[in-house]
Design an enzyme around this catalytic site. Structure first.
Site, PDB file in Angstrom:
ATOM      1  N   PRO A 151       0.765  -1.189  -0.039  1.00  0.00           N
ATOM      2  CG  PRO A 151      -0.172  -1.143   2.198  1.00  0.00           C
ATOM      3  CD  PRO A 151       0.419  -1.945   1.189  1.00  0.00           C
ATOM      4  CG  ASN A 152      -0.459   4.224   1.292  1.00  0.00           C
ATOM      5  OD1 ASN A 152      -1.409   4.839   0.926  1.00  0.00           O
ATOM      6  ND2 ASN A 152      -0.290   3.595   2.485  1.00  0.00           N
TER       7      ASN A 152
ATOM      8  NE  ARG B  36       4.044   6.440   1.592  1.00  0.00           N
ATOM      9  CZ  ARG B  36       4.480   5.394   2.163  1.00  0.00           C
ATOM     10  NH1 ARG B  36       4.867   4.340   1.082  1.00  0.00           N
ATOM     11  NH2 ARG B  36       3.995   4.850   3.177  1.00  0.00           N
TER      12      ARG B  36
ATOM     13  CE1 TYR C 108       8.941   4.814   2.769  1.00  0.00           C
ATOM     14  CE2 TYR C 108       7.338   6.785   3.083  1.00  0.00           C
ATOM     15  CZ  TYR C 108       7.721   5.844   3.708  1.00  0.00           C
ATOM     16  OH  TYR C 108       7.427   4.991   4.698  1.00  0.00           O
TER      17      TYR C 108
ATOM     18  CG  ASN D 114       8.269  -2.177   0.181  1.00  0.00           C
ATOM     19  OD1 ASN D 114       7.693  -2.096   1.190  1.00  0.00           O
ATOM     20  ND2 ASN D 114       8.785  -0.926  -0.149  1.00  0.00           N
TER      21      ASN D 114
ATOM     22  CB  ALA E  50       1.614   0.097   6.346  1.00  0.00           C
TER      23      ALA E  50
ATOM     24  CD  GLU F 279      11.138  -7.598   5.692  1.00  0.00           C
ATOM     25  OE1 GLU F 279      11.669  -8.439   6.308  1.00  0.00           O
ATOM     26  OE2 GLU F 279      10.693  -6.723   6.386  1.00  0.00           O
TER      27      GLU F 279
ATOM     28  CG  HIS G  46      11.301  -2.303   4.253  1.00  0.00           C
ATOM     29  ND1 HIS G  46       9.679  -2.363   4.328  1.00  0.00           N
ATOM     30  CD2 HIS G  46      11.648  -3.474   5.044  1.00  0.00           C
ATOM     31  CE1 HIS G  46       9.432  -3.365   4.895  1.00  0.00           C
ATOM     32  NE2 HIS G  46      10.345  -4.178   5.428  1.00  0.00           N
TER      33      HIS G  46
ATOM     34  NE  ARG H  84      10.271   5.895   8.545  1.00  0.00           N
ATOM     35  CZ  ARG H  84       9.524   5.849   7.640  1.00  0.00           C
ATOM     36  NH1 ARG H  84       9.613   5.029   6.817  1.00  0.00           N
ATOM     37  NH2 ARG H  84       8.014   6.453   7.717  1.00  0.00           N
TER      38      ARG H  84
END
Ligand code: DQA
Length: 146
Positions: A9-10, A17, A22, A73, A76, A97, A99, A106
């Site tokens: 998502p996103n 964003r 990012y 990825n 969230a 995985e 990111h 963070r």
């Protein structure tokens, strides 16, 4: 060798964003980067993005018998989805995985990843290069195992 890249998502809003986190490049640029990295490794690649947990789970299940590896990825959903982790474990396809950001440095809630234990590789914090590193690492993992 062929991989399925799944973006959660996103990630379709890359570029607009939170660019400080990012980056300013958009989702199309990310897809171009992924395809270039796969081409260098001689890997066929399909890329998908969804904002929906069930669609991501269906894609993981659909990868069975079709793909040698998955690069994901989960965005969230990384921090919330036991169902996505279960799907990765169920298909038993080597999975990386990824990111863009350094999730371990963070907010505290981003340090929790349900998918890490079911993935063979984890790359974080390198921006678009997280994907290229993951593609190279996953290809090496699969070639070494076979
Ligand atoms: C992300 C990190 C996640 O915590 C966040 O929810 C995302 C993107 C990353 O690529 O850095 O949407 O997975």
């Amino acid at each position: 060798m062929n991989f399925l890249v799944i973006n959660g998502p996103n990630l379709n809003l890359l570029g607009r964003r939170e660019p400080d986190i990012y980056g300013k490049r958009d989702y199309a640029a990310l897809c171009a980067h992924i395809k270039a990295a796969a081409g260098t490794e001689n890997i066929e690649i399909d890329i998908m993005q969804s904002n929906h947990e069930g669609v991501i789970i269906d894609a993981i299940q659909g990868a069975l018998g079709k793909y040698d590896g998955i690069v994901i990825n989960p965005a969230a959903y990384t921090h919330t989805s036991i169902a996505i982790a279960d799907a990765i474990a169920a298909v038993d396809i080597p999975t990386a995985e990824v990111h863009l950001s350094d999730v371990d440095n963070r907010e505290d809630f981003r340090r929790i990843s349900f998918v890490t234990p079911v993935c063979v590789i984890r790359v974080t914090g390198l921006g678009f290069d997280s994907y290229s590193e993951a593609i190279t690492g996953l290809a090496t993992y699969i070639r070494t195992k076979s």
